[in-house]
Motif scaffolding. Structure first.
Motif, short mmCIF file in Angstrom:
data_model
loop_
_atom_site.label_atom_id
_atom_site.label_comp_id
_atom_site.label_asym_id
_atom_site.label_seq_id
_atom_site.Cartn_x
_atom_site.Cartn_y
_atom_site.Cartn_z
N ILE A 258 0.78 -1.23 0.10
CA ILE A 258 -0.12 -0.03 0.25
C ILE A 258 0.78 1.33 0.08
CG2 ILE A 258 -1.74 1.47 1.33
CD1 ILE A 258 -2.73 -1.55 2.16
N LEU A 259 1.83 1.13 0.73
CA LEU A 259 2.86 2.34 0.81
C LEU A 259 3.46 2.69 -0.26
CD1 LEU A 259 4.50 2.10 4.44
CD2 LEU A 259 2.75 3.42 3.75
N LEU A 260 4.09 1.62 -1.17
CA LEU A 260 4.65 1.79 -2.22
C LEU A 260 3.83 2.19 -3.44
CD1 LEU A 260 7.13 -1.29 -2.28
CD2 LEU A 260 7.98 1.15 -1.90
N ASP A 261 2.64 1.90 -3.39
CA ASP A 261 1.48 2.04 -4.45
C ASP A 261 1.24 3.72 -4.10
OD1 ASP A 261 -0.37 1.73 -6.25
OD2 ASP A 261 -1.76 2.09 -4.66
N GLU A 262 1.11 3.82 -2.99
CA GLU A 262 0.73 5.63 -2.58
C GLU A 262 1.97 6.53 -3.25
OE1 GLU A 262 -2.08 6.72 -1.56
OE2 GLU A 262 -1.35 8.78 -1.70
N LEU A 263 3.09 5.91 -2.87
CA LEU A 263 4.20 6.77 -3.12
C LEU A 263 4.79 6.72 -4.70
CD1 LEU A 263 6.38 5.74 -0.28
CD2 LEU A 263 5.25 8.11 -0.61
N GLY A 264 4.21 5.86 -5.47
CA GLY A 264 4.62 5.57 -6.61
C GLY A 264 6.00 5.02 -6.86
N LYS A 265 6.40 4.15 -5.89
CA LYS A 265 7.58 3.50 -5.92
C LYS A 265 7.58 2.06 -6.31
CE LYS A 265 9.99 7.14 -4.73
NZ LYS A 265 11.19 7.91 -5.38
N PRO A 266 8.66 1.40 -6.74
CA PRO A 266 8.59 0.09 -7.35
C PRO A 266 8.65 -1.13 -6.20
CG PRO A 266 10.56 0.90 -7.64
CD PRO A 266 9.98 2.17 -7.07
N ARG A 267 8.06 -2.13 -6.46
CA ARG A 267 8.14 -3.34 -5.53
C ARG A 267 9.63 -3.96 -5.39
NH1 ARG A 267 2.39 -5.38 -5.78
NH2 ARG A 267 1.30 -3.56 -5.47
N THR A 268 10.55 -3.51 -6.19
CA THR A 268 12.09 -3.98 -6.21
C THR A 268 12.44 -3.28 -4.93
OG1 THR A 268 12.50 -2.34 -7.80
CG2 THR A 268 12.27 -4.54 -8.55
N LEU A 269 12.15 -2.16 -4.26
CA LEU A 269 12.70 -1.76 -3.18
C LEU A 269 12.40 -2.67 -1.87
CD1 LEU A 269 11.59 2.01 -3.25
CD2 LEU A 269 13.72 1.16 -3.55
N ILE A 270 11.71 -3.60 -2.11
CA ILE A 270 11.42 -4.61 -0.89
C ILE A 270 12.64 -5.51 -0.67
CG2 ILE A 270 9.98 -6.50 0.09
CD1 ILE A 270 7.49 -5.37 -1.44
N GLN A 271 13.29 -5.49 0.46
CA GLN A 271 14.53 -6.46 0.62
C GLN A 271 13.93 -7.25 1.92
OE1 GLN A 271 18.51 -4.78 1.98
NE2 GLN A 271 18.69 -5.06 -0.18
N HIS A 272 14.07 -8.61 1.90
CA HIS A 272 13.79 -9.50 3.01
C HIS A 272 15.15 -9.67 3.76
CE1 HIS A 272 9.56 -10.68 2.41
NE2 HIS A 272 10.00 -10.53 1.00
N VAL A 273 15.10 -9.20 5.06
CA VAL A 273 16.32 -9.46 6.04
C VAL A 273 16.26 -10.23 7.03
CG1 VAL A 273 17.38 -7.05 5.31
CG2 VAL A 273 15.60 -7.34 7.18
N GLU A 274 17.13 -10.71 7.85
CA GLU A 274 17.14 -11.45 9.11
C GLU A 274 16.20 -11.00 9.96
OE1 GLU A 274 20.40 -12.55 12.11
OE2 GLU A 274 21.01 -11.21 10.55
N ASP A 275 15.17 -11.81 10.55
CA ASP A 275 14.22 -11.66 11.48
C ASP A 275 14.60 -11.11 12.65
OD1 ASP A 275 11.52 -10.99 12.11
OD2 ASP A 275 11.02 -13.19 12.04
N ARG A 276 13.56 -10.05 13.40
CA ARG A 276 13.87 -9.50 14.83
C ARG A 276 13.96 -10.77 15.65
NH1 ARG A 276 8.85 -5.43 16.38
NH2 ARG A 276 10.43 -3.86 15.68
N LEU A 277 14.59 -10.66 16.74
CA LEU A 277 14.88 -11.58 17.85
C LEU A 277 13.38 -11.64 18.33
CD1 LEU A 277 18.18 -11.12 19.43
CD2 LEU A 277 17.54 -12.86 17.73
N GLY A 278 12.92 -13.17 18.72
CA GLY A 278 11.71 -13.02 19.37
C GLY A 278 10.39 -12.64 18.94
N HIS A 279 10.24 -12.20 17.58
CA HIS A 279 9.48 -11.29 16.77
C HIS A 279 7.92 -12.01 16.84
CE1 HIS A 279 8.76 -9.10 12.99
NE2 HIS A 279 7.61 -8.89 13.75
N ASP A 280 7.10 -11.16 17.53
CA ASP A 280 5.69 -11.64 17.61
C ASP A 280 5.06 -11.54 16.32
OD1 ASP A 280 5.52 -11.91 20.51
OD2 ASP A 280 5.11 -9.84 20.61
N ARG A 281 4.33 -12.91 15.97
CA ARG A 281 3.96 -12.84 14.38
C ARG A 281 2.54 -12.23 14.47
NH1 ARG A 281 6.68 -14.99 10.18
NH2 ARG A 281 4.99 -16.06 9.44
N ARG A 282 1.99 -12.13 15.54
CA ARG A 282 0.51 -11.69 15.29
C ARG A 282 0.18 -10.95 16.89
NH1 ARG A 282 -4.62 -13.85 16.33
NH2 ARG A 282 -6.23 -12.81 15.04
#
Ligand code: NAD
Ligand code: DAU
Length: 342
Positions: A258-282
């Motif tokens: 939604i953010l990229l769409d509003e800003l008119g920026k490409p999805r190629t900016l998305i970069q998956h990186v190592e997760d946060r320790l103990g990250h709450d999923r939901r």
């Protein structure tokens, strides 16, 4: 004239709350008490200071400093304390929990003591949905659920909630607690995911999505949250806790798109990186109790995300100096060596 003592009022939600309340109630005065940590900024309230000279006062101070807190409360004949002051960023709590225990736990204790000594002042604690921890399946957290915090930040906030409830039971302090979902909107420090991603995208930098990006959050517009806090102050039952959120959820990847769409920026900016320790999923809140008081959110996730993206697009004066200061070292520490995922 009612006079509120708003701690942490120079931060993101606090400054939006102060502006909204002074706009809404011509007969209200507010003293903001804020330490001005990296997250607290007088710029967040510069329009308020100009527009409400008679009804607004700013005091720089630490909520852990009992003598300073007592002095300001005695000077101003305060009617209620609303405590927004906290260390608030989960990633910083993972790097260094110390300030979280000091401010979020000890600082809350200092404010509760101040309220008690001043003759049992009305006290409202701003808490978070993170106290419930990761929420399984399709369950929605109820105010009566046990807390099960999993990050140092969430544990510090849950500890504070226990103290607030203890002061109600033991001393009869007239308290309420609200537990909000993820807020977004103007003046949020760009370490939090939505302003971070918007400002990165505006600079054509990658957006570091933790892990698979399928974590689920309820991104609510900050003024919806502030209106609900006001309602709890007016109509909340003393001793009770209220969840505040839209009661719906989206994944982080949906949020980014939604953010990229509003800003008119490409999805190629998305970069998956190592997760946060103990990250709450939901996280997901049941919000029937606050709705029964007569509140409902004005904005959906999508509207809130698009409005927020536009605010950052049009207010570079606010975030550009931040991103060139302390933030740079912080960014290097959290993201510099972080592994990229395929
Ligand atoms: P923020 O980090 O933007 O602002 C925190 C403010 O507290 C800053 O102005 C800072 O200077 C001040 N502060 C920190 N330590 C202090 C101390 N020792 N004494 C006095 N002031 C101090 O935070 P925010 O996002 O506006 O969050 C405000 C409150 O709402 C916090 O209690 C947070 O736990 C809670 N909350 C936040 C969210 C969210 O999505 N941002 C959601 C639910 C609940
Ligand atoms: O849920 C309420 C809480 O929301 C508040 O109590 C906290 O004060 C506030 O910081 C916020 O906590 P989160 O950890 O949910 O927010 P954050 O913006 O840090 O992260 C939101 C989601 O985005 C989370 O699943 C982690 C992910 N994320 C975050 C960052 C900073 C990323 O994927 N990449 C990032 O770089």
């Amino acid at each position: 004239m009612q006079h509120l003592f708003v701690t942490g009022g120079a931060g993101f939600i606090g400054s939006n709350f102060v502006r909204m309340m002074l706009d809404k109630y011509p007969d209200l005065a507010i003293t903001v008490y804020d330490k001005l940590t990296y997250a607290g900024r007088v710029e967040n309230l510069q329009d308020v200071a100009a527009n409400y000279q008679e009804r607004y006062r700013f005091v720089q101070g630490d909520i852990c400093d009992a003598a300073a807190v007592d002095k300001v409360i005695a000077e101003q004949q305060i009617d209620a304390i609303i405590n927004f002051a906290a260390e608030t960023h989960v990633d910083r709590s993972i790097l260094n929990p110390d300030a979280f225990i000091q401010t979020d736990v000890y600082g809350t204790y200092v404010l509760l003591e101040a309220a008690r000594k001043a003759g049992n002042l009305r006290y409202h604690q701003i808490s978070t949905d993170e106290v419930y921890g990761h929420v399984e399946g399709s369950h929605r957290s109820l105010e009566t659920d046990c807390v099960a915090p999993r990050s140092p930040y969430a544990a510090s906030k849950a500890s504070a909630d226990h103290l607030v409830n203890a002061y109600f039971i033991t001393y009869g302090l007239p308290i309420t607690i609200s537990r909000g979902a993820n807020n977004i909107g103007p003046y949020q420090y760009p370490e939090k995911v939505v302003p971070l991603f918007v400002t990165n995208a505006l600079n054509d930098m990658p957006l570091p999505v933790y892990g698979d990006g399928k974590q689920r959050r309820d991104y609510q517009y900050v003024l919806d949250h502030c209106e609900a806090v006001d309602l709890v102050l007016q109509k909340g039952v003393i001793g009770e806790t209220y969840n505040i959120g839209t009661g719906t959820e989206i994944t982080n990847l949906e949020m980014v798109e939604i953010l990229l769409d509003e800003l008119g920026k490409p999805r190629t900016l998305i970069q998956h990186v190592e997760d946060r320790l103990g990250h709450d999923r939901r996280y997901c809140l049941d919000v029937h109790k606050i709705m029964a008081l007569g509140w409902e959110p004005d904005y959906s996730h999508e509207e809130a995300l698009r409005m927020t993206a536009r605010w950052y697009m049009h207010n570079q004066w606010w975030w550009e100096p931040i991103r060139s200061g302390e933030f740079r070292d912080y960014y290097a520490r959290v993201y510099g060596d972080r592994k990229r995922l395929a």
